[in-house]
Design a protein around this motif. Sequence first.
Motif, mmCIF file in Angstrom:
data_model
loop_
_atom_site.group_PDB
_atom_site.id
_atom_site.type_symbol
_atom_site.label_atom_id
_atom_site.label_comp_id
_atom_site.label_asym_id
_atom_site.label_seq_id
_atom_site.Cartn_x
_atom_site.Cartn_y
_atom_site.Cartn_z
ATOM 1 N N ASN A 24 0.812 -1.211 0.000
ATOM 2 C CA ASN A 24 0.000 0.000 0.000
ATOM 3 C C ASN A 24 0.845 1.261 0.000
ATOM 4 O OD1 ASN A 24 -3.130 -0.442 0.311
ATOM 5 N ND2 ASN A 24 -2.150 -2.080 1.495
ATOM 6 N N ALA A 25 2.020 1.225 0.603
ATOM 7 C CA ALA A 25 2.905 2.390 0.559
ATOM 8 C C ALA A 25 3.299 2.701 -0.878
ATOM 9 C CB ALA A 25 4.144 2.147 1.416
ATOM 10 N N PHE A 26 3.728 1.691 -1.620
ATOM 11 C CA PHE A 26 4.107 1.914 -3.008
ATOM 12 C C PHE A 26 2.897 2.255 -3.868
ATOM 13 C CE2 PHE A 26 7.932 -0.351 -1.663
ATOM 14 C CZ PHE A 26 8.915 0.393 -2.306
ATOM 15 N N TYR A 27 1.771 1.636 -3.586
ATOM 16 C CA TYR A 27 0.553 1.918 -4.356
ATOM 17 C C TYR A 27 0.115 3.363 -4.151
ATOM 18 C CZ TYR A 27 -4.197 1.356 -6.183
ATOM 19 O OH TYR A 27 -5.351 1.495 -6.908
ATOM 20 N N LEU A 28 0.147 3.845 -2.912
ATOM 21 C CA LEU A 28 -0.276 5.212 -2.632
ATOM 22 C C LEU A 28 0.650 6.231 -3.287
ATOM 23 C CD1 LEU A 28 -1.303 4.858 1.122
ATOM 24 C CD2 LEU A 28 -2.826 5.170 -0.832
ATOM 25 N N VAL A 29 1.956 5.958 -3.272
ATOM 26 C CA VAL A 29 2.884 6.870 -3.943
ATOM 27 C C VAL A 29 2.605 6.899 -5.443
ATOM 28 C CG1 VAL A 29 5.311 7.218 -4.580
ATOM 29 C CG2 VAL A 29 4.693 6.707 -2.216
ATOM 30 N N SER A 30 2.287 5.747 -6.019
ATOM 31 C CA SER A 30 2.025 5.685 -7.462
ATOM 32 C C SER A 30 0.745 6.400 -7.850
ATOM 33 C CB SER A 30 1.954 4.224 -7.926
ATOM 34 O OG SER A 30 0.793 3.590 -7.438
ATOM 35 N N THR A 31 -0.151 6.633 -6.894
ATOM 36 C CA THR A 31 -1.415 7.313 -7.202
ATOM 37 C C THR A 31 -1.477 8.741 -6.657
ATOM 38 O OG1 THR A 31 -2.428 6.316 -5.222
ATOM 39 C CG2 THR A 31 -2.718 5.161 -7.320
ATOM 40 N N ASP A 32 -0.765 9.027 -5.554
ATOM 41 C CA ASP A 32 -0.889 10.336 -4.901
ATOM 42 C C ASP A 32 0.141 11.356 -5.380
ATOM 43 O OD1 ASP A 32 -2.853 9.096 -3.482
ATOM 44 O OD2 ASP A 32 -1.825 9.109 -1.548
ATOM 45 N N ILE A 33 1.301 10.905 -5.779
ATOM 46 C CA ILE A 33 2.383 11.820 -6.155
ATOM 47 C C ILE A 33 2.227 12.243 -7.613
ATOM 48 C CG2 ILE A 33 4.887 12.055 -6.395
ATOM 49 C CD1 ILE A 33 3.941 11.945 -3.507
ATOM 50 N N GLU A 34 2.523 13.532 -7.889
ATOM 51 C CA GLU A 34 2.432 14.022 -9.263
ATOM 52 C C GLU A 34 3.300 13.181 -10.196
ATOM 53 O OE1 GLU A 34 2.405 17.764 -6.617
ATOM 54 O OE2 GLU A 34 3.166 15.710 -6.598
ATOM 55 N N ALA A 35 2.834 13.032 -11.417
ATOM 56 C CA ALA A 35 3.475 12.129 -12.373
ATOM 57 C C ALA A 35 4.951 12.475 -12.587
ATOM 58 C CB ALA A 35 2.730 12.163 -13.701
ATOM 59 N N LYS A 36 5.288 13.760 -12.608
ATOM 60 C CA LYS A 36 6.663 14.146 -12.923
ATOM 61 C C LYS A 36 7.641 13.803 -11.802
ATOM 62 C CE LYS A 36 5.943 18.963 -11.450
ATOM 63 N NZ LYS A 36 6.038 20.376 -11.892
ATOM 64 N N TYR A 37 7.140 13.585 -10.583
ATOM 65 C CA TYR A 37 8.002 13.215 -9.456
ATOM 66 C C TYR A 37 7.904 11.736 -9.102
ATOM 67 C CZ TYR A 37 7.949 18.287 -8.710
ATOM 68 O OH TYR A 37 8.060 19.643 -8.862
ATOM 69 N N ARG A 38 7.030 11.011 -9.771
ATOM 70 C CA ARG A 38 6.677 9.667 -9.333
ATOM 71 C C ARG A 38 7.859 8.699 -9.426
ATOM 72 N NH1 ARG A 38 1.702 8.420 -12.337
ATOM 73 N NH2 ARG A 38 0.862 10.057 -10.988
ATOM 74 N N GLU A 39 8.614 8.755 -10.502
ATOM 75 C CA GLU A 39 9.728 7.817 -10.666
ATOM 76 C C GLU A 39 10.734 7.967 -9.525
ATOM 77 O OE1 GLU A 39 13.417 6.776 -13.714
ATOM 78 O OE2 GLU A 39 12.016 8.388 -14.201
ATOM 79 N N PHE A 40 11.092 9.225 -9.206
ATOM 80 C CA PHE A 40 12.045 9.470 -8.128
ATOM 81 C C PHE A 40 11.494 9.004 -6.783
ATOM 82 C CE2 PHE A 40 13.267 12.301 -4.633
ATOM 83 C CZ PHE A 40 14.631 12.055 -4.582
ATOM 84 N N CYS A 41 10.222 9.282 -6.516
ATOM 85 C CA CYS A 41 9.638 8.944 -5.223
ATOM 86 C C CYS A 41 9.518 7.433 -5.030
ATOM 87 C CB CYS A 41 8.268 9.608 -5.079
ATOM 88 S SG CYS A 41 8.349 11.408 -4.903
ATOM 89 N N LEU A 42 9.125 6.723 -6.072
ATOM 90 C CA LEU A 42 9.030 5.273 -5.965
ATOM 91 C C LEU A 42 10.398 4.657 -5.708
ATOM 92 C CD1 LEU A 42 6.455 4.494 -8.804
ATOM 93 C CD2 LEU A 42 6.131 4.081 -6.362
ATOM 94 N N GLY A 43 11.421 5.223 -6.364
ATOM 95 C CA GLY A 43 12.767 4.725 -6.120
ATOM 96 C C GLY A 43 13.258 5.035 -4.717
ATOM 97 N N SER A 44 12.933 6.234 -4.224
ATOM 98 C CA SER A 44 13.396 6.633 -2.891
ATOM 99 C C SER A 44 12.749 5.807 -1.787
ATOM 100 C CB SER A 44 13.090 8.115 -2.655
ATOM 101 O OG SER A 44 13.782 8.929 -3.566
ATOM 102 N N LEU A 45 11.519 5.379 -2.003
ATOM 103 C CA LEU A 45 10.792 4.658 -0.966
ATOM 104 C C LEU A 45 11.503 3.367 -0.576
ATOM 105 C CD1 LEU A 45 8.168 5.330 0.491
ATOM 106 C CD2 LEU A 45 6.952 3.838 -1.099
ATOM 107 N N SER A 46 12.186 2.750 -1.539
ATOM 108 C CA SER A 46 12.878 1.492 -1.260
ATOM 109 C C SER A 46 13.977 1.664 -0.215
ATOM 110 C CB SER A 46 13.484 0.931 -2.549
ATOM 111 O OG SER A 46 12.487 0.686 -3.516
ATOM 112 N N PHE A 47 14.572 2.869 -0.155
ATOM 113 C CA PHE A 47 15.657 3.104 0.801
ATOM 114 C C PHE A 47 15.184 2.932 2.235
ATOM 115 C CE2 PHE A 47 17.459 6.209 3.756
ATOM 116 C CZ PHE A 47 18.802 5.835 3.757
ATOM 117 N N TRP A 48 13.950 3.347 2.509
ATOM 118 C CA TRP A 48 13.531 3.454 3.895
ATOM 119 C C TRP A 48 13.246 2.110 4.528
ATOM 120 C CZ3 TRP A 48 14.800 7.609 6.247
ATOM 121 C CH2 TRP A 48 14.955 8.780 5.509
#
Length: 430
Positions: free
Chosen positions: A346-370
Amino acid sequence: MYKSEDYVDDDREIQCCGTSLRNIIAFFLLGLMNNFAYVVFLSAALDLVEGSKLPPAVILISDIAPSLVVQGLAPFFMEKIPFWIRVLFITITAFGSFLIVTFFNSIGIALLGIIVASVSSGFGEITFMSLSSFYHKNTVSAYSSGTGAAGIAGSFIYLALTSWANLGDRVTLFICSPLPLLIAVSYFVIMGEYENVSTKPVLADSLPINVQEYPTEEFSIPFKKRIQLQWRLFRYSGPLALVYFAEYLINQSIVPTIAFPKSKTIGWPPASVYRYYQFIYQVGVFISRSSVNLIQIRKIWALGLWQTVNMVLLWSMSYFDYVPSVWIVFAIILYEGLVGGAVFVNAFYLVSTDIEAKYREFCLGSLSFWYAAGILLSAITGSFVQPWLLDHACNHYWPTVQPGAPTPLQYPCPTHPPVTPHSVFFPRVL
């Protein structure tokens, strides 16, 4: 070059019809194979350190720490690397890690192979989650389901080949070595055309190989904005890190100290109970990681806190030795897996739907770090927690063990090694 009218129409058709079956299969296999080496090497931890003075915990650290470094740094530069080059790198390093561990008997070289696998897995995690931003949101669920299946498949294959087929650990690893090649097959052969490219301006060179022909607008996120996005991601990354900290502390350091007399385990030898703990946990993870298309959970902070409650509850069972039956522990561990898998997907799913498209690739990649950070922190904490629990167990509710005889964790009470957490079995969680 396609006309803009055709480009929009094609995008509408995809948004209407969802994603293709081949993309679902491709992302499932990417998740399965990206985590496969991680699982197998953790399953082989005891065999790999046999004959050395190193505790099996060193395998876990080698499997996590390099991945954490990669996941922390790569989102700041990875969009400049074409996806096809990333996939080749991930495939070659995953395949090579098995060969390194297989053909070299030195524990130092074996650890190097595991480090290579960790780099491959860490870079693969952020690459494939970023790649999902170019496709329908259901690919996030497919990838997450694949990572859950890796926990069951990897541990089962290693168990079957070593325990049931009586093959050596090096032979087993060699048999497993070709499987990471499915990463390249999934990307270059199975994966279909783009689905979400028109919604996201990106650097053209970083696009998937099968969408290079489509028009894109060059875009790069400033460094300051990337830092700001990390704070915005905390509503997703915070509970994700918390859940992984609690899970790994449970599985690595707490439940190995919860053992039962033979009469309470319906005839199972005490040392075998932990294997059932991990299998049940993996079943829970797989079920919940595959559920996001049916149930979406937005309040993942609540699940993160609840996992902490599970951790405290299992710690109390270990410390006070009050649980009357192993089946109670089984039920809690199944629930632990369900909660952990739900937060992950759900964390990855929410980022893929809530974050603006232009930032989505970076945010999905960053989430793995945490979540990798949560695992590493739990490993450090566990190096103190598990010896403490073992000392307490030997001094209080294992005192009737015959001198020199193995305890349920195969440690002689009260002279078991007190310095580091020499856990006999090690789990797999992603």
